[in-house]
Structure formats: structure tokens, C-alpha cells
Design an enzyme around this catalytic site. Structure first.
Site, PDB file in Angstrom:
ATOM      1  N   LYS A 111     -34.791  26.141  12.586  1.00 20.51           N
ATOM      2  CA  LYS A 111     -36.048  26.882  11.696  1.00 20.51           C
ATOM      3  C   LYS A 111     -36.486  25.717  10.637  1.00 20.51           C
ATOM      4  O   LYS A 111     -37.758  25.625  10.804  1.00 20.51           O
ATOM      5  CB  LYS A 111     -35.109  27.478  10.550  1.00 20.51           C
ATOM      6  CG  LYS A 111     -34.294  28.614  10.071  1.00 20.51           C
ATOM      7  CD  LYS A 111     -34.605  29.791   9.554  1.00 20.51           C
ATOM      8  CE  LYS A 111     -35.333  31.256  10.217  1.00 20.51           C
ATOM      9  NZ  LYS A 111     -34.296  31.808  10.181  1.00 20.51           N
ATOM     10  N   LYS A 194     -34.095  38.669  21.811  1.00 15.37           N
ATOM     11  CA  LYS A 194     -34.054  39.196  20.458  1.00 15.37           C
ATOM     12  C   LYS A 194     -35.405  39.724  19.031  1.00 15.37           C
ATOM     13  O   LYS A 194     -36.329  39.779  18.953  1.00 15.37           O
ATOM     14  CB  LYS A 194     -33.595  37.840  18.858  1.00 15.37           C
ATOM     15  CG  LYS A 194     -33.013  38.341  18.183  1.00 15.37           C
ATOM     16  CD  LYS A 194     -32.305  37.402  17.574  1.00 15.37           C
ATOM     17  CE  LYS A 194     -32.326  38.013  15.766  1.00 15.37           C
ATOM     18  NZ  LYS A 194     -32.391  36.949  15.116  1.00 15.37           N
ATOM     19  N   LYS A 197     -37.124  40.499  12.538  1.00 17.06           N
ATOM     20  CA  LYS A 197     -38.144  40.237  11.749  1.00 17.06           C
ATOM     21  C   LYS A 197     -39.657  39.688  11.868  1.00 17.06           C
ATOM     22  O   LYS A 197     -40.849  39.830  12.427  1.00 17.06           O
ATOM     23  CB  LYS A 197     -37.860  40.334  10.445  1.00 17.06           C
ATOM     24  CG  LYS A 197     -37.996  41.452   9.392  1.00 17.06           C
ATOM     25  CD  LYS A 197     -36.755  41.696   8.536  1.00 17.06           C
ATOM     26  CE  LYS A 197     -35.093  41.417   8.888  1.00 17.06           C
ATOM     27  NZ  LYS A 197     -34.268  41.742   7.692  1.00 17.06           N
TER      28      LYS A 197
HETATM   29  P1  TYM Z   1     -30.324  38.588   8.845  1.00 18.91           P
HETATM   30  O1  TYM Z   1     -30.614  39.886   7.301  1.00 18.91           O
HETATM   31  O2  TYM Z   1     -30.881  37.947   9.545  1.00 18.91           O
HETATM   32  O3  TYM Z   1     -29.782  40.260   9.971  1.00 18.91           O
HETATM   33  C1  TYM Z   1     -28.373  41.200   9.511  1.00 18.91           C
HETATM   34  C2  TYM Z   1     -27.715  41.303  10.081  1.00 18.91           C
HETATM   35  O4  TYM Z   1     -28.110  42.227  11.161  1.00 18.91           O
HETATM   36  C3  TYM Z   1     -28.282  41.062  12.262  1.00 18.91           C
HETATM   37  N1  TYM Z   1     -29.355  41.892  13.502  1.00 18.91           N
HETATM   38  C4  TYM Z   1     -28.835  41.545  14.446  1.00 18.91           C
HETATM   39  N2  TYM Z   1     -27.977  41.980  15.710  1.00 18.91           N
HETATM   40  C5  TYM Z   1     -27.934  42.482  16.438  1.00 18.91           C
HETATM   41  N3  TYM Z   1     -29.530  41.980  17.178  1.00 18.91           N
HETATM   42  C6  TYM Z   1     -30.721  41.917  16.725  1.00 18.91           C
HETATM   43  N4  TYM Z   1     -31.467  41.509  16.887  1.00 18.91           N
HETATM   44  C7  TYM Z   1     -30.282  41.667  15.318  1.00 18.91           C
HETATM   45  N5  TYM Z   1     -31.339  41.652  14.213  1.00 18.91           N
HETATM   46  C8  TYM Z   1     -30.268  41.092  13.421  1.00 18.91           C
HETATM   47  C9  TYM Z   1     -27.705  39.856  12.103  1.00 18.91           C
HETATM   48  O5  TYM Z   1     -26.099  39.931  13.134  1.00 18.91           O
HETATM   49  C10 TYM Z   1     -26.780  39.805  10.562  1.00 18.91           C
HETATM   50  O6  TYM Z   1     -25.512  40.668  10.986  1.00 18.91           O
HETATM   51  N6  TYM Z   1     -27.625  34.954   8.168  1.00 18.91           N
HETATM   52  C11 TYM Z   1     -27.153  36.599   7.558  1.00 18.91           C
HETATM   53  C12 TYM Z   1     -27.386  36.962   5.967  1.00 18.91           C
HETATM   54  C13 TYM Z   1     -25.860  36.802   5.525  1.00 18.91           C
HETATM   55  C14 TYM Z   1     -24.303  36.951   6.087  1.00 18.91           C
HETATM   56  C15 TYM Z   1     -23.508  36.961   4.773  1.00 18.91           C
HETATM   57  C16 TYM Z   1     -24.004  38.104   6.915  1.00 18.91           C
HETATM   58  C17 TYM Z   1     -25.675  35.802   4.646  1.00 18.91           C
HETATM   59  N7  TYM Z   1     -24.712  36.034   4.292  1.00 18.91           N
HETATM   60  C18 TYM Z   1     -22.293  36.732   5.201  1.00 18.91           C
HETATM   61  C19 TYM Z   1     -23.070  38.369   7.007  1.00 18.91           C
HETATM   62  C20 TYM Z   1     -21.618  37.483   6.415  1.00 18.91           C
HETATM   63  C21 TYM Z   1     -28.742  37.017   8.470  1.00 18.91           C
HETATM   64  O7  TYM Z   1     -29.884  35.865   7.710  1.00 18.91           O
HETATM   65  O8  TYM Z   1     -28.389  37.876   8.872  1.00 18.91           O
END
Ligand code: TYM
Length: 330
Positions: A111, A194, A197
């Protein structure tokens, strides 16, 4: 009974990666475990979102969670910023997080490279906030995609460090959880690693069937295998990865055999099948999303009751942590 916690940042609509990374199996999970599903709106602030869009995005994710079948009677569904206890535990855990390890986090480095003008302290301590989300309910399992593996590892470090420093075994060791042995990464259809968004290569749960067909049709392919039993290039492997999660094993085996036979001219059929099977997964969800999104009273009730339940659980942990750390009231 185990405690399960899953979170998603409200930065847009949910896509197939979110669904298979963080939510799949939750229908079963919410029957058998104590589940917390939350919307990580504080986490989305690292990129300074437009204040007008923040609430819209939270409402989208909340509606999409519910449309996917999360049941507020069975699981606790809440919005992070409705639970101020998280902010306090975040402050306390920050005292045990070291600059060196935070600077080395892959997501931070990525980032910081993408947005060199906005390397803020919230971005640096993002893993501490995520660890807080998990530890505030002392979760056993955290359904996540492969991209969150390092954050889970750091969460275990913070739990261990806290336990060691205060001579306690208070925090459990949360484990990343997915429906297979391995954590999953749903790839993009553009040949990239991957689906995400910010990568702009998503199939959204809310996409109309026509849109899904168009996106799948455009997926990167080539002229076919160059012979029998050759390795698949990444962009073809990507199509198979998605096929594996949305289609039945016999469909996957059929196309795998075609690849291994060295035959050509079947990508069109495979894409048609892939689009059809994705649509089968997303259609029932899409049909519910709009109804739920427009039901302000229902969303208000879910968010309010979810916040109450989440605060009760979080408050208990925070009280224990305060005591362990030596805070006493007069
Ligand atoms: P975020 O918002 O980027 O994504 C949410 C969840 O979706 C999963 N994910 C994917 N899994 C497989 N293939 C993909 N292409 C893919 N894109 C997204 C992410 O692994 C995630 O599980 N930091 C986290 C949000 C968060 C969180 C937490 C998650 C904040 N606190 C506590 C679990 C526990 C995030 O940015 O996810």
C-alpha cells in the site's frame, strides 16, 4: 462451541473472492458455532474514502451479507465503528506492536508503494486493528482468503506476546480457516493473481447474468494446450480455480481431461459452463440484495441488535484485559 469471526472492508460491493475467501461455509458455521460477522469500516479509512460513500458502502455490505444468508438470529452481525471497545483494545495492543515488524508487513509495503503520498499511521498499524477485531471476541477461527495469512500470523504473535508479558493464557491462538485445507485465493479473470476491487477485475455478487457472461467471455485464454499433459499457464489455471469452487467435480474433471489430452477449441464451452455455474451461485443472492437494501427499518434493527451483542462480548474481554494489565477503578 467455537467462536468464529469474519470481516470485510466496506470499499465496494462484495465479489466472488470475498464470498469464497471469507464467507463460504458460513451457513453451516452459523449453525454450529458462535459467529461474528462484521464490517470493518475503520479499516477502510486508511485510504481516506469520500464521507458520502462510507455509509453507502457499509449499507451495501450489510445488505449483501444478509442476502447471502447470514442470519442475525444465529450470528452476530455488526459494524466495527458501533463497538467503541475495539478502539480501546486497539490502543492497548498498540503498546505491544513494534515498528520493525509493522514496517515489514507485506500489505503495508504494498500500500505504501501504491500510495506514497498517504503512508499514514493507521495504515502502519492496520494489522494491530485487525488483531484487535479477532482478539476482542477471543475467536478460535477466522475465515479469510490467502491474502490475510500474514495478518493472522501477526494476530497470533500479539496474543502470545500479551500472554507472555502478563503471565497469562488469556488469549487463544486464532487459526485462519477456509473450506479446504489450504487458504484460497480467487484469481482475477484478467490473468492477474487475485480478484480484488482495486484490481478492477471482479465478478460481483450483484452482477446481472449478462454482465457475468460478458466478463467470463473476455477472460484471458490462448490457442489451447501445446500438446498432451503440458502444464497450464497461470491464466488458464485461474479459470480452473474458479471452476473448482463453483462447478461440480465431474465438470472440472471433464475440462481437465480435455486440457491433458492436448485438444483445442473447447475454451468457449468451458467459459459458457463457468458463467452458467457462477450465475447459479450469485443469482439467488442478487435477487435478495435490492429488497434488503431498501428495507431501512430492517437494516437499522440488524445493526442495532448486532452492535448490542458485539459490545457485550467485547466489553467482557476489555474488562478482563484492563484487569490483567493493572487498571483498577477507584
Ligand atoms: P478485504 O475487505 O480485502 O476482504 C474481505 C475478505 O475477503 C477475502 N478475499 C479473498 N479471498 C480469496 N480470494 C480473493 N480474491 C479475495 N479477495 C478478498 C479476504 O481474504 C478477506 O477475508 N483486513 C481485512 C478485513 C478485516 C478482517 C478483520 C478480516 C479487518 N479485520 C478481522 C478478518 C478478521 C481485509 O482487508 O479484507
Amino acid at each position: 462451541m467455537k467462536t468464529v469471526l469474519s470481516g470485510i472492508r466496506p470499499t465496494g460491493n462484495l465479489h466472488l473472492g470475498n464470498y469464497y475467501g471469507a464467507m463460504v461455509n458460513f451457513l453451516k458455521m452459523q449453525e454450529e458455532n458462535k459467529c461474528f460477522f462484521f464490517i470493518a469500516d475503520w479499516h477502510s479509512l486508511t485510504t481516506h474514502p469520500d464521507p458520502k460513500m462510507l455509509h453507502v458502502n457499509v449499507r451495501n455490505v450489510l445488505s449483501e451479507y444478509l442476502a447471502c444468508g447470514l442470519d442475525p438470529e444465529k450470528a452476530t452481525i455488526y459494524i466495527q465503528s458501533d463497538v467503541p471497545e475495539i478502539a480501546e483494545l486497539y490502543l492497548l495492543l498498540n503498546m505491544h506492536a513494534y515498528l520493525g515488524e509493522l514496517e515489514k508487513t507485506v500489505s503495508f509495503k504494498e500500500k505504501a508503494r501504491q500510495n506514497p503520498d498517504n503512508v499514514n499511521a493507521g495504515l502502519l498499524t492496520y494489522p494491530v486493528l485487525m488483531a484487535t477485531d479477532i482478539l476482542i471476541h477471543n475467536a478460535d477461527y477466522v475465515p479469510v482468503g490467502k491474502d490475510q495469512e500474514q495478518h493472522l500470523e501477526m494476530t497470533r504473535n500479539y496474543a502470545n506476546r500479551f500472554n507472555y508479558k502478563y503471565g497469562t493464557d488469556y488469549f487463544k491462538q486464532p487459526t485462519a480457516y477456509n473450506f479446504d485445507q489450504e487458504l484460497i485465493k480467487i484469481p482475477g479473470l484478467d490473468g492477474s493473481g487475485k480478484m480484488g476491487k482495486s484490481e478492477g477485475n471482479c465478478i460481483y455478487l450483484i452482477d446481472e447474468p449478462k454482465e457475468i457472461e460478458k466478463k467470463v467471455k473476455r477472460a484471458l485464454t490462448d490457442n489451447g494446450p501445446e500438446g498432451a499433459n503440458t502444464p497450464k499457464p497461470d491464466y488458464i489455471e485461474n479459470l480452473f480455480t474458479i471452476l473448482k469452487v463453483v462447478s461440480t467435480p465431474d465438470v472440472v474433471a471433464y475440462y481437465d481431461n480435455l486440457w491433458n489430452s492436448g485438444a483445442t477449441k473447447w475454451y468457449g464451452n468451458m467459459k459458457k459452463q463457468l458463467a452458467e455455474d457462477i450465475i447459479k451461485v450469485t443469482s439467488p443472492i442478487r435477487e435478495r440484495i435490492n429488497d434488503i437494501k431498501n428495507d431501512a427499518a430492517y437494516l437499522h434493527k440488524v445493526a442495532k441488535e448486532g452492535a448490542e451483542k458485539a459490545r457485550e462480548s467485547a466489553g467482557k474481554t476489555l474488562q478482563d484485559v484492563r484487569e490483567i494489565m493493572g487498571f483498577k477503578s477507584f
